[in-house]
Motif scaffolding. Structure first.
Motif, PDB file in Angstrom:
ATOM      1  N   ALA A 239       9.478  21.591 -34.613  1.00  0.00           N
ATOM      2  CA  ALA A 239      10.559  20.380 -34.202  1.00  0.00           C
ATOM      3  C   ALA A 239      11.434  20.371 -33.314  1.00  0.00           C
ATOM      4  O   ALA A 239      11.850  19.804 -32.693  1.00  0.00           O
ATOM      5  N   LEU A 240      12.118  21.868 -33.211  1.00  0.00           N
ATOM      6  CA  LEU A 240      12.832  22.007 -31.867  1.00  0.00           C
ATOM      7  C   LEU A 240      12.677  21.542 -30.323  1.00  0.00           C
ATOM      8  O   LEU A 240      12.943  20.813 -29.464  1.00  0.00           O
ATOM      9  N   SER A 241      11.529  21.981 -30.350  1.00  0.00           N
ATOM     10  CA  SER A 241      11.343  22.141 -28.965  1.00  0.00           C
ATOM     11  C   SER A 241      10.818  20.634 -28.798  1.00  0.00           C
ATOM     12  O   SER A 241      10.344  19.956 -27.940  1.00  0.00           O
ATOM     13  N   LEU A 242      10.338  19.288 -30.108  1.00  0.00           N
ATOM     14  CA  LEU A 242       9.960  18.248 -29.727  1.00  0.00           C
ATOM     15  C   LEU A 242      11.234  17.197 -30.111  1.00  0.00           C
ATOM     16  O   LEU A 242      10.671  16.134 -30.390  1.00  0.00           O
ATOM     17  N   THR A 243      12.311  17.460 -29.983  1.00  0.00           N
ATOM     18  CA  THR A 243      13.294  16.432 -29.835  1.00  0.00           C
ATOM     19  C   THR A 243      13.549  15.459 -28.749  1.00  0.00           C
ATOM     20  O   THR A 243      13.771  14.663 -29.566  1.00  0.00           O
ATOM     21  N   ALA A 244      12.620  15.379 -28.058  1.00  0.00           N
ATOM     22  CA  ALA A 244      13.480  14.434 -26.912  1.00  0.00           C
ATOM     23  C   ALA A 244      11.552  14.606 -25.967  1.00  0.00           C
ATOM     24  O   ALA A 244      11.895  14.452 -24.837  1.00  0.00           O
ATOM     25  N   PRO A 245      10.819  14.545 -26.405  1.00  0.00           N
ATOM     26  CA  PRO A 245       9.217  13.991 -25.751  1.00  0.00           C
ATOM     27  C   PRO A 245       9.453  13.414 -25.271  1.00  0.00           C
ATOM     28  O   PRO A 245       9.520  12.357 -25.321  1.00  0.00           O
ATOM     29  N   PRO A 246       8.529  13.725 -23.525  1.00  0.00           N
ATOM     30  CA  PRO A 246       8.200  12.461 -23.080  1.00  0.00           C
ATOM     31  C   PRO A 246       7.093  11.339 -23.723  1.00  0.00           C
ATOM     32  O   PRO A 246       6.841  11.189 -25.015  1.00  0.00           O
ATOM     33  N   PRO A 247       7.418   9.817 -22.965  1.00  0.00           N
ATOM     34  CA  PRO A 247       6.704   9.295 -23.859  1.00  0.00           C
ATOM     35  C   PRO A 247       4.916   8.905 -23.629  1.00  0.00           C
ATOM     36  O   PRO A 247       4.641   8.221 -24.630  1.00  0.00           O
ATOM     37  N   ALA A 248       4.971   9.786 -23.241  1.00  0.00           N
ATOM     38  CA  ALA A 248       3.217  10.222 -22.390  1.00  0.00           C
ATOM     39  C   ALA A 248       2.640  10.942 -23.461  1.00  0.00           C
ATOM     40  O   ALA A 248       0.952  11.300 -23.633  1.00  0.00           O
ATOM     41  N   VAL A 249       3.361  11.614 -24.788  1.00  0.00           N
ATOM     42  CA  VAL A 249       2.749  12.457 -25.044  1.00  0.00           C
ATOM     43  C   VAL A 249       2.802  11.751 -27.116  1.00  0.00           C
ATOM     44  O   VAL A 249       3.820  10.329 -27.087  1.00  0.00           O
ATOM     45  N   GLU A 250       1.822  12.389 -28.377  1.00  0.00           N
ATOM     46  CA  GLU A 250       1.281  11.773 -29.257  1.00  0.00           C
ATOM     47  C   GLU A 250       2.013  12.859 -30.318  1.00  0.00           C
ATOM     48  O   GLU A 250       1.513  14.260 -29.878  1.00  0.00           O
ATOM     49  N   ILE A 251       2.796  12.990 -30.957  1.00  0.00           N
ATOM     50  CA  ILE A 251       2.736  13.811 -31.736  1.00  0.00           C
ATOM     51  C   ILE A 251       2.042  13.452 -33.616  1.00  0.00           C
ATOM     52  O   ILE A 251       1.780  12.674 -34.145  1.00  0.00           O
ATOM     53  N   THR A 252       1.322  14.500 -34.274  1.00  0.00           N
ATOM     54  CA  THR A 252       0.742  14.060 -35.072  1.00  0.00           C
ATOM     55  C   THR A 252       1.058  15.431 -36.128  1.00  0.00           C
ATOM     56  O   THR A 252       1.181  16.213 -35.877  1.00  0.00           O
ATOM     57  N   GLY A 253       0.888  15.523 -37.336  1.00  0.00           N
ATOM     58  CA  GLY A 253       1.596  15.780 -38.521  1.00  0.00           C
ATOM     59  C   GLY A 253       0.012  17.068 -38.426  1.00  0.00           C
ATOM     60  O   GLY A 253      -1.133  17.031 -38.463  1.00  0.00           O
ATOM     61  N   LEU A 254       0.050  18.103 -39.473  1.00  0.00           N
ATOM     62  CA  LEU A 254      -0.821  19.264 -39.367  1.00  0.00           C
ATOM     63  C   LEU A 254      -1.004  19.080 -40.731  1.00  0.00           C
ATOM     64  O   LEU A 254      -1.399  20.587 -40.984  1.00  0.00           O
ATOM     65  N   GLY A 255      -0.576  18.412 -41.355  1.00  0.00           N
ATOM     66  CA  GLY A 255      -0.588  18.520 -43.232  1.00  0.00           C
ATOM     67  C   GLY A 255       0.492  19.409 -43.795  1.00  0.00           C
ATOM     68  O   GLY A 255       0.919  19.676 -43.211  1.00  0.00           O
ATOM     69  N   PRO A 256       0.107  19.493 -45.301  1.00  0.00           N
ATOM     70  CA  PRO A 256       0.884  19.809 -45.931  1.00  0.00           C
ATOM     71  C   PRO A 256       0.964  21.742 -45.956  1.00  0.00           C
ATOM     72  O   PRO A 256       1.472  22.012 -46.153  1.00  0.00           O
ATOM     73  N   GLY A 257       0.048  21.887 -45.616  1.00  0.00           N
ATOM     74  CA  GLY A 257      -0.084  23.580 -45.081  1.00  0.00           C
ATOM     75  C   GLY A 257       0.550  24.135 -43.755  1.00  0.00           C
ATOM     76  O   GLY A 257      -0.161  25.651 -43.239  1.00  0.00           O
ATOM     77  N   ARG A 258       1.028  23.263 -42.578  1.00  0.00           N
ATOM     78  CA  ARG A 258       1.312  23.001 -41.454  1.00  0.00           C
ATOM     79  C   ARG A 258       2.285  25.025 -41.718  1.00  0.00           C
ATOM     80  O   ARG A 258       2.601  24.488 -42.473  1.00  0.00           O
ATOM     81  N   PRO A 259       2.654  25.135 -40.464  1.00  0.00           N
ATOM     82  CA  PRO A 259       3.265  27.024 -40.366  1.00  0.00           C
ATOM     83  C   PRO A 259       4.910  25.936 -39.857  1.00  0.00           C
ATOM     84  O   PRO A 259       5.226  24.904 -39.460  1.00  0.00           O
ATOM     85  N   HIS A 260       5.087  27.003 -40.553  1.00  0.00           N
ATOM     86  CA  HIS A 260       7.504  26.686 -40.336  1.00  0.00           C
ATOM     87  C   HIS A 260       7.515  27.510 -39.342  1.00  0.00           C
ATOM     88  O   HIS A 260       6.893  28.963 -40.211  1.00  0.00           O
ATOM     89  N   ARG A 261       8.548  27.730 -39.013  1.00  0.00           N
ATOM     90  CA  ARG A 261       9.248  29.053 -38.066  1.00  0.00           C
ATOM     91  C   ARG A 261      10.644  29.242 -37.938  1.00  0.00           C
ATOM     92  O   ARG A 261      11.628  27.839 -38.221  1.00  0.00           O
TER      93      ARG A 261
END
Length: 302
Positions: A239-261
């Motif tokens: 998430a920290l790397s995606l604080t200010a994503p470029p408008p040309a990208v889209e972010i999609t969730g990885l589901g309830p089992g997604r990893p965390h850092r």
């Protein structure tokens, strides 16, 4: 004469030679002569009873004992600086002094600035310097252990490394990042960078048969985002790397089992009780989780 007889100036000479890789460069840094530095190092070696540097045409390279001695020396000198600052503020309650921070890139870009802004407003006597460190090998924690930083903002995959103390500040989730509007982003090549996959993601990553081997390698997470925005592939990013994503990208969730850092702070036991380090830890704790919640809100709005 023993190690207990080492004077602060000898510790400064030891650190300068280790940092500069030679007696001449260390002498220039300290405003001394090469012969004086060389003589001092021989005296330190006699007191410690070990050879600290390999001498040769390459200069002066620390031995394993020299590396460890230099780390201890930096930490002792750091405590002397902290002692002077704490003593001067004892009567007034003022928190002051130098504070050296090491942080990995996305933490330095998105987590530290608001914390340092608040710290400066509360304690203008604290003089902060920040070094961005790649989370490879010893990484941020290694900078703290070696005495080159007083506090580090690091990725944590368990308890702090030996000889350090610390705690988790936030848990940031991973998401799939891909060119906006792509009909099948999981079929794209993987764009990755060396710092990304640690023990906190390895098991999850290995269980995902849809993730290919990385075909595009970037220098850091900012370059990854730029490549994804340019249509070169997809990425899996925290998430920290995606604080200010470029408008040309889209972010999609990885589901309830997604990893965390896990992101946290590390410092040394002796510095953990100093006023400046305590003030920074309080500030980081007060801002870390709200900062992550704002980032999650931004991602949900993309």
């Amino acid at each position: 004469m023993t190690a207990a007889d080492l004077a602060p100036q000898e510790l400064r000479i030891l650190v300068a030679v280790a940092d500069e890789g030679g007696f001449s460069a260390a002498a220039a840094r300290l405003g001394a002569t090469q012969s004086a530095v060389s003589h001092a190092v021989r005296g330190i070696e006699r007191k410690l009873g070990v050879v600290l540097f390999e001498r040769g045409r390459f200069g002066a390279r620390p031995t394993p004992a020299g590396e460890r001695a230099a780390a201890h020396a930096r930490r002792v000198l750091g405590m002397l600086r902290a002692m002077a600052a704490d003593v001067r503020g004892a009567d007034t309650g003022e928190v002051r002094g130098a504070l050296r921070i090491a942080a990995f890139r996305s933490a330095a870009l998105h987590l530290l600035p608001p914390a340092l802004e608040r710290l400066a407003a509360l304690h203008p006597g604290i003089e902060v310097s920040v070094t961005v460190v790649r989370e490879l090998g010893a990484g941020v924690s290694g900078e703290v252990a070696a005495g080159r930083a007083d506090l580090g903002i690091a990725t944590l995959s368990g308890p702090p490394p030996a000889r350090l103390v610390g705690a988790t500040l936030l848990q940031e989730p991973y998401s799939l990042v891909h060119p906006a509007g792509h009909p099948d982003p999981r079929a794209l090549p993987l764009v990755d960078w060396a710092e990304n996959c640690g023990s906190y993601t390895r098991d999850w990553w290995a269980a995902q048969d849809w993730i290919p081997a990385a075909t595009v390698r970037a220098e850091d997470d900012g370059a990854v985002l730029a490549m994804v925005a340019g249509g070169l592939g997809m990425a899996i990013m925290p998430a920290l790397s995606l604080t200010a994503p470029p408008p040309a990208v889209e972010i999609t969730g990885l589901g309830p089992g997604r990893p965390h850092r896990s992101v946290g702070y590390v410092t040394t036991p002796e510095l953990a009780s100093t006023a400046a380090v305590r003030a920074l830890i309080r500030t980081l704790r007060s801002l870390a989780q709200p900062s992550l919640e704002r980032t999650k809100d931004q991602l949900r709005a993309v």
